[in-house]
Design a protein around this motif. Structure first.
Motif, short mmCIF file in Angstrom:
data_model
loop_
_atom_site.label_atom_id
_atom_site.label_comp_id
_atom_site.label_asym_id
_atom_site.label_seq_id
_atom_site.Cartn_x
_atom_site.Cartn_y
_atom_site.Cartn_z
N THR A 39 0.96 -1.03 0.08
CA THR A 39 0.14 0.14 -0.01
C THR A 39 0.95 0.82 -0.27
OG1 THR A 39 -1.97 -1.35 1.28
CG2 THR A 39 -2.19 1.45 1.50
N MET A 40 0.31 2.22 -1.50
CA MET A 40 1.27 3.29 -1.12
C MET A 40 0.13 4.62 -1.04
SD MET A 40 4.39 4.30 -4.13
CE MET A 40 2.96 4.92 -5.17
N LEU A 41 1.07 5.56 -0.60
CA LEU A 41 0.16 7.32 -0.50
C LEU A 41 1.22 7.85 -1.28
CD1 LEU A 41 -2.15 9.19 0.11
CD2 LEU A 41 -1.36 9.39 2.35
N GLU A 42 0.98 8.69 -2.19
CA GLU A 42 2.17 9.34 -2.43
C GLU A 42 1.39 11.00 -2.29
OE1 GLU A 42 4.83 11.02 -6.96
OE2 GLU A 42 4.23 8.63 -6.35
N THR A 45 7.67 22.62 2.84
CA THR A 45 9.53 22.19 2.28
C THR A 45 9.51 20.87 2.86
OG1 THR A 45 9.36 22.74 4.87
CG2 THR A 45 10.11 24.46 3.03
N TYR A 46 10.80 20.57 3.16
CA TYR A 46 10.44 18.66 3.50
C TYR A 46 10.11 18.86 5.20
CZ TYR A 46 15.55 19.51 5.34
OH TYR A 46 16.32 19.98 7.00
N ALA A 47 10.47 19.88 5.43
CA ALA A 47 10.01 20.10 7.34
C ALA A 47 8.65 20.34 6.77
CB ALA A 47 10.37 21.60 7.86
N ASP A 48 7.90 20.68 6.30
CA ASP A 48 6.00 20.90 6.27
C ASP A 48 6.11 19.64 6.24
OD1 ASP A 48 6.45 22.95 6.56
OD2 ASP A 48 6.00 24.20 4.67
N LEU A 49 6.81 18.68 5.16
CA LEU A 49 6.02 16.86 4.65
C LEU A 49 6.32 16.28 6.28
CD1 LEU A 49 7.24 16.92 1.04
CD2 LEU A 49 4.97 17.54 1.42
N MET A 50 7.74 16.50 6.53
CA MET A 50 7.45 15.48 7.86
C MET A 50 6.53 16.39 9.18
SD MET A 50 11.78 15.18 8.81
CE MET A 50 12.27 16.72 8.77
N ALA A 101 22.09 25.63 4.42
CA ALA A 101 23.18 25.92 5.42
C ALA A 101 24.57 24.93 5.02
CB ALA A 101 22.54 25.57 6.06
N ASN A 102 24.14 23.62 3.97
CA ASN A 102 25.57 23.02 4.27
C ASN A 102 25.34 22.12 2.37
OD1 ASN A 102 27.31 20.90 3.70
ND2 ASN A 102 26.38 20.11 6.09
N PRO A 103 25.48 22.17 1.23
CA PRO A 103 25.49 22.14 0.23
C PRO A 103 25.84 20.38 0.14
CG PRO A 103 26.95 23.55 -0.09
CD PRO A 103 26.48 24.06 1.93
N GLU A 104 26.28 19.87 1.15
CA GLU A 104 26.61 18.95 1.27
C GLU A 104 25.91 18.03 1.59
OE1 GLU A 104 29.63 18.04 0.15
OE2 GLU A 104 30.20 19.82 -0.53
N VAL A 105 24.62 18.23 1.67
CA VAL A 105 22.97 17.03 2.13
C VAL A 105 22.52 18.09 1.42
CG1 VAL A 105 24.43 16.14 4.25
CG2 VAL A 105 23.07 18.34 4.37
N THR A 106 21.61 17.59 1.53
CA THR A 106 19.97 17.65 0.88
C THR A 106 18.86 17.99 1.77
OG1 THR A 106 19.38 15.47 0.11
CG2 THR A 106 20.47 16.83 -1.10
N ASP A 107 17.93 18.80 1.44
CA ASP A 107 16.51 18.70 2.24
C ASP A 107 15.73 17.49 2.40
OD1 ASP A 107 17.66 21.12 3.23
OD2 ASP A 107 16.61 22.37 2.00
N ARG A 108 16.43 16.78 2.71
CA ARG A 108 15.18 15.36 2.37
C ARG A 108 15.47 14.26 4.05
NH1 ARG A 108 18.61 10.25 -0.42
NH2 ARG A 108 17.59 8.73 0.45
N PHE A 109 14.23 13.47 3.99
CA PHE A 109 14.23 12.69 4.83
C PHE A 109 13.33 11.61 4.54
CE2 PHE A 109 9.25 14.23 4.67
CZ PHE A 109 8.75 13.26 4.92
N ASN A 141 9.53 8.74 2.28
CA ASN A 141 10.91 9.13 1.52
C ASN A 141 10.28 10.25 1.26
OD1 ASN A 141 13.34 10.00 0.75
ND2 ASN A 141 12.78 8.24 -0.56
N ALA A 142 10.47 11.66 1.51
CA ALA A 142 10.45 12.79 1.15
C ALA A 142 11.54 13.76 1.22
CB ALA A 142 9.16 13.61 1.12
N PHE A 143 11.77 15.16 0.10
CA PHE A 143 12.85 15.91 0.01
C PHE A 143 11.79 17.02 -0.94
CE2 PHE A 143 12.49 13.09 -3.75
CZ PHE A 143 12.46 13.11 -4.81
N SER A 144 12.64 18.07 -0.73
CA SER A 144 12.46 19.55 -1.43
C SER A 144 12.59 19.41 -2.67
CB SER A 144 12.81 20.56 -0.38
OG SER A 144 12.14 21.08 0.74
#
Length: 175
Positions: free
Chosen positions: A3-6, A13-18, A132-140, A151-154
């Motif tokens: 079962t999946m919900l997209e 933002t990804y923070a809003d999605l969290m 703030a840190n381009p080595e990582v992404t806005d993802r969770f 799994n989600a991201f901006s």
């Protein structure tokens, strides 16, 4: 089979999605179960908010017990992955090594809901770089009972950055 919900939300933002994911699952759990605690394969899982939130590096330190100085040293991260029996492609960088170490040492230990954020840009080709840190992404990714649940991201919306990442992926594959 599954079962999946997209879902997508404009201007979120990804923070809003969290926040939305936590609220949605918590509400649904209470409505269906009458309690925030569920038993899954003999384990009590507490879905009461607020849920833990770690960066990938924090999870490797707090859950796996790795030392921060190792995570901040690209060569040391690659060496540790090798020592743990992780086979990486020759072109793999420290971001790939960190994610493989996370899967090996942390993932199955995340029983109660835990958001893991700040995935390396190297392994997140469609996610926006963190300001703030381009080595990582806005993802969770959300983990419950040692499994990835969400799994989600901006989304990356910089066409120049996107092109460079795709070109790098192609070059690394040897195509």
């Amino acid at each position: 089979e599954f079962t999946m919900l997209e879902f997508y939300q404009a201007y979120a933002t990804y923070a809003d999605l969290m926040d939305l994911t936590e609220e949605m699952i918590s509400w649904l759990t209470q409505e269906v179960n009458g309690s925030m605690k569920v038993i899954y394969q003999g384990q009590v899982v507490d879905l009461s908010p607020p849920w833990k939130r770690y960066t990938l590096d924090e999870a490797l330190v707090k859950v796996a017990g790795l030392k921060p100085d190792i995570l901040n040293n690209p060569e040391a991260v690659l060496q540790l992955a090798k020592e743990k029996g992780i086979e990486l492609e020759p072109q793999a960088g420290p971001g790939k090594a960190k994610t493989e170490l996370f899967e090996l040492l942390v993932e199955e230990k995340l029983i109660d809901p835990t958001f893991v954020t700040s995935y390396p840009t190297e392994v997140s080709p469609l996610a926006r770089r963190n300001a703030a840190n381009p080595e990582v992404t806005d993802r969770f990714e959300l983990f419950i009972t040692g499994r990835e649940i969400a799994n989600a991201f901006s989304e990356l919306n910089d066409p120049v950055d996107q092109k460079k990442r795709f070109e790098k992926q192609i070059a690394e594959r040897g195509d």
